[in-house]
Design an enzyme around this catalytic site. Structure first.
Site, PDB file in Angstrom:
ATOM      1  N   LEU A 620      18.508  42.459 -44.941  1.00 25.56           N
ATOM      2  CA  LEU A 620      18.413  41.274 -44.082  1.00 25.56           C
ATOM      3  C   LEU A 620      17.964  40.057 -44.888  1.00 25.56           C
ATOM      4  CD1 LEU A 620      17.061  41.066 -40.508  1.00 25.56           C
ATOM      5  CD2 LEU A 620      16.086  39.552 -42.220  1.00 25.56           C
ATOM      6  N   GLN A 623      20.732  38.681 -47.009  1.00 30.05           N
ATOM      7  CA  GLN A 623      21.707  37.936 -46.223  1.00 30.05           C
ATOM      8  C   GLN A 623      21.142  36.604 -45.741  1.00 30.05           C
ATOM      9  OE1 GLN A 623      24.776  38.816 -45.935  1.00 30.05           O
ATOM     10  NE2 GLN A 623      25.464  37.215 -44.525  1.00 30.05           N
ATOM     11  N   GLU A 624      19.870  36.598 -45.379  1.00 30.11           N
ATOM     12  CA  GLU A 624      19.258  35.382 -44.823  1.00 30.11           C
ATOM     13  C   GLU A 624      19.047  34.313 -45.890  1.00 30.11           C
ATOM     14  OE1 GLU A 624      18.505  34.381 -41.886  1.00 30.11           O
ATOM     15  OE2 GLU A 624      18.693  36.152 -40.617  1.00 30.11           O
ATOM     16  N   SER A 625      18.500  34.696 -47.033  1.00 29.20           N
ATOM     17  CA  SER A 625      18.032  33.677 -47.987  1.00 29.20           C
ATOM     18  C   SER A 625      18.406  33.936 -49.433  1.00 29.20           C
ATOM     19  CB  SER A 625      16.509  33.569 -47.901  1.00 29.20           C
ATOM     20  OG  SER A 625      15.908  34.777 -48.346  1.00 29.20           O
ATOM     21  N   TYR A 730      27.480  38.375 -39.847  1.00 30.75           N
ATOM     22  CA  TYR A 730      26.097  38.607 -40.277  1.00 30.75           C
ATOM     23  C   TYR A 730      25.697  40.061 -40.053  1.00 30.75           C
ATOM     24  CZ  TYR A 730      20.958  38.376 -39.986  1.00 30.75           C
ATOM     25  OH  TYR A 730      19.621  38.612 -40.142  1.00 30.75           O
TER      26      TYR A 730
END
Length: 752
Positions: A620, A623-625, A730
């Protein structure tokens, strides 16, 4: 190990250890700590966790070592004033062995507070007490501080001393010294010491030296010849030559000059003639890419006013409408799109499509699908016609108006059978047939969709297998899934096919870890570590660009491996993807670069604290940052787990923890609250990971609405029917990455 590699490795290690000791590296490296016992509400160790555990005690009652520990934590947490207050209230005399560490913390705090001369004096005093690399870094830090204080001669003296101790970056420091001298001969002599450095660094130093010598015209020329048109424009503007400044500014926009920033563009944008539409559009495009749509709109609105909206070109109208959309002013954008659509040319057709798409968003399915269908009929030969029919059909399908949706899907297949949108239409028709249990019809549609390429074809193959399973043909289903797992071994559909067929997880042999870098990459990495310790970010960026431009795929991969674990993990991932284009993504070394795991101890500790899968948490965050602790999204989400400030504040309140918005960029604080938020979503959805991930990205309200759709009780069907493409992609990406992380970093990980 060869002597060159050994020397580079030892120098690199010495720099890192020294910087960590003196707290002069970026917070993303300092935020890592060892696990300790913690009270309820607090997870893994890190500077924020330590600060939460500390009781309020007057500094006068603390041991000196505890004062240093707390001051260092406050510095890393972005609170230099508090760090300085601690050290001021509990002074540590020079006779103590702790004084160098205390002085380094004070120097860093003063620097961050803008007290540059005072900071420089501390760094200079520290430098006199040591030697070698340590002295070189401190002399250079003193030089940077004095330079910012405007004490050029003092700064130059410290840069000169630093050059002696830091041969890896002597050229960069010579350029810094050259920038500060008004003696042209001396400056040119220093520039000759910078052979092999990026041309832009040399040109920038030469320009600065010429400005010091009172020759702005030559400075302007030197910058322009090196391609630094934006900086040449600023020099011209400073000497009052607005004509040349405008020319250089426009050239910088046209050539994509990397030295142009949003701040410098704001200073020069008033030079543009509002009637010079080409320049206005280039500047507006630059501001949009720089995530400054308000500046773009100010520029475009002025041009619209100047020309008169009724006489504006389709390019100006279309760009203005796009910016208004980005600003959330869709209703104001719509008439501009319509006006652009009334003109001639391909852009007018694109404007008509954008208007129809916007009607769908503003007025809903009925009006939007009608306008999209009308667009497709009016422009049957345009590439957007198929996309318009698909959008219209999907909106009807979401509204459960299946007869109308099917009519539009079939119209799309009739008019544009080879359009990419037709592949999705076949998939959707198959989904509808499967929902009605018309399995042979569904299988026929899925077979057609599977003949294409990309994710739609992969999804169609998975759906075909499930259809065969529904027909009690388990053998056919397993054969399809097995082939899909082979063909998409590390993709989302390949991984769920592997699970459905009962196949073992993908086996990835652990690569050799901590291998020394090759000489060229190792030398550049050593340079970067020194430059980062000093704080010379511009020089570091230029060296990276220079290295990347002249590297093979193998050299890029080797360099990217060396970047992992530092503040450039995101760059390492990007370089790993580039290397994979020529090598192979299935190489474990490539995978370890493309799927890195910095802050692993912190992430695993937070996963244990909140009963989460650590591989899911790592996936996660990637993928987020891309593991960037200070990144801010367009929506305002911040940090490793991309938390909105309101969500972070609410989560902190629920956990009974003190909160400050500034802490969102601190890794352990962001991880703790992000993990707590994900755990709360997981509990809300009774452990269903897919729903929790969708809610993490899109919010709980839309997820609750999507769960009421037919078939959504099956998490895999739910994912495929998520109407937001961003959220659908996502969730699929995180599920895929979780499996890759598990395969790469399982208990067989030899690097642990």
């Amino acid at each position: 190990m060869p002597p060159i590699r050994l020397a580079v490795a030892l120098a690199l290690a010495e720099v890192v250890l020294f910087c960590c000791a003196l707290a002069i590296v970026p917070p993303d490296l300092l935020a890592q700590g060892s696990a300790e016992e913690e009270p309820a509400g607090v997870g893994s160790s890190g500077f924020w966790h330590r600060a939460v555990r500390w009781r309020e005690v007057p500094p006068e009652r603390l041991e000196p070592s505890e004062v240093l520990s707390r001051a260092k934590a406050q510095l890393v947490l972005g609170r230099p004033a508090r760090a300085k207050e601690l050290l001021d209230r509990r002074p540590i005399g020079r006779q103590w062995e702790l004084w160098p560490a205390a002085a380094a913390l004070i120097a860093s705090a003063e620097f961050r507070l803008g007290n540059y001369e005072r900071s420089g004096r501390y760094y200079a005093a520290l430098a006199r007490r040591t030697a070698g690399v340590r002295r070189g870094i401190l002399e250079a830090r003193a030089g940077l501080a004095f330079e910012k204080a405007g004490l050029d001669r003092v700064a130059a003296r410290h840069y000169r001393r630093a050059r002696i101790e830091l041969p890896e970056v002597a050229g960069c420091l010579a350029l810094r010294e050259a920038r500060l001298t008004a003696d042209t001969a001396r400056a040119l002599s220093l520039l000759r010491r910078a052979r092999g450095l990026p041309a832009e660094l040399v040109a920038r130093a030469k320009g600065s030296a010429l400005l010091k010598a009172g020759d702005p015209v030559e400075a302007e020329r030197a910058l322009a010849e090196a391609g630094l048109k934006a900086e040449a424009a600023q020099v011209a503007l400073a000497r009052g030559d607005t004509v040349r400044a405008r020319r250089f500014f426009v050239e910088a926009l046209r050539e994509g000059d990397g030295s142009l920033t949003a701040e410098s563009a704001r200073r020069m944008v008033s030079l543009l003639d509002p009637e010079d539409e080409a320049a206005v559009l280039m500047a507006a495009g630059f501001f949009r890419r720089a995530r400054a749509p308000r500046d773009a709109w100010l520029l475009l609105s002025r041009a619209l006013e100047q020309s008169g909206a009724e006489k504006a070109s389709s390019e100006l109208l279309f760009s203005s409408a796009q910016v208004l959309e980005e600003l959330g002013r869709a209703r104001e954008a719509l008439p501009l799109y319509r006006q652009a659509a009334s003109l001639e040319g391909d852009l007018a057709v694109r404007a008509a499509y954008a208007a129809a798409r916007l009607v769908l968003r503003i007025r809903g399915s009925d009006a939007g699908s009608r306008e999209l269908a009308a667009f497709a009929e009016s422009h049957p030969d345009h590439s957007l016609a198929g996309s318009a029919l698909l959008l219209a059909a999907n909106s009807k399908a979401r509204a459960r108006l299946w007869l109308e949706a099917e009519k539009l899907y079939r119209r799309l297949l009739e008019l544009h059978p080879d359009h990419p949108a037709s592949q999705e239409a076949r998939l959707r028709l198959g989904d509808r047939a499967a929902e009605l249990r018309r399995y042979e019809e569904a299988a026929a549609w899925y077979l057609e969709a599977a003949r294409g390429e990309g994710n739609i074809a992969l999804a169609a193959r998975d759906r075909l297998a499930r259809t065969r399973l529904a027909q009690s043909d388990t053998t056919a289903a397993v054969e399809i899934w097995t082939a899909l797992a082979r063909d998409d071994s590390l993709g989302y559909y390949g991984l769920i096919a592997r699970e459905a067929a009962g196949l073992a997880d993908p086996a990835i042999d652990p690569p050799q870890l901590n291998a020394p870098p090759e000489p060229r990459a190792g030398f550049t990495l050593a340079q970067l570590n020194v430059l980062d310790a000093i704080g010379l970010e511009g020089e570091a960026r230029a060296l990276i660009d220079n290295f990347v431009a002249a590297s093979t795929a193998s050299e890029l991969l080797n360099f990217a491996e060396g970047l992992l674990g530092g503040k450039r993990t995101s760059l390492a991932i990007s370089l790993g993807w580039r290397a994979a284009q020529e090598l192979t993504l299935n190489d474990p070394k490539v995978l370890r670069v493309v799927f890195p795991w910095p802050w692993r101890d912190l992430i695993e500790a937070e996963a244990r604290k909140f009963d989460l899968d650590p591989y899911l948490l790592a996936a996660l965050i990637r993928q987020e940052s891309s593991f960037r602790p200070a990144v801010v999204s367009r929506a305002g989400a911040v940090g490793l787990m991309q938390l909105m400030p309101s969500t972070a504040a609410e989560t902190a309140s629920r956990l009974g923890l003190p909160w400050d918005r500034e802490l969102l960029t601190i890794p352990d604080a962001n991880l703790h609250l992000g993990a707590a938020h994900l755990a709360a979503l997981t509990r809300r959805y009774r452990g269903e990971m897919i729903w929790a991930l969708a809610a993490y990205n899109a919010g709980s309200r839309p997820v609750d609405r999507w769960r009421r759709l037919p078939g959504a009780e099956n998490p895999l069907v739910f994912v495929d029917r998520i109407p937001y493409p961003e959220t659908r992609n996502y969730v699929q990406a995180v599920v895929r990455d979780r499996a890759v992380y598990r395969a790469l970093y399982s208990s067989a990980d030899t690097g642990r």
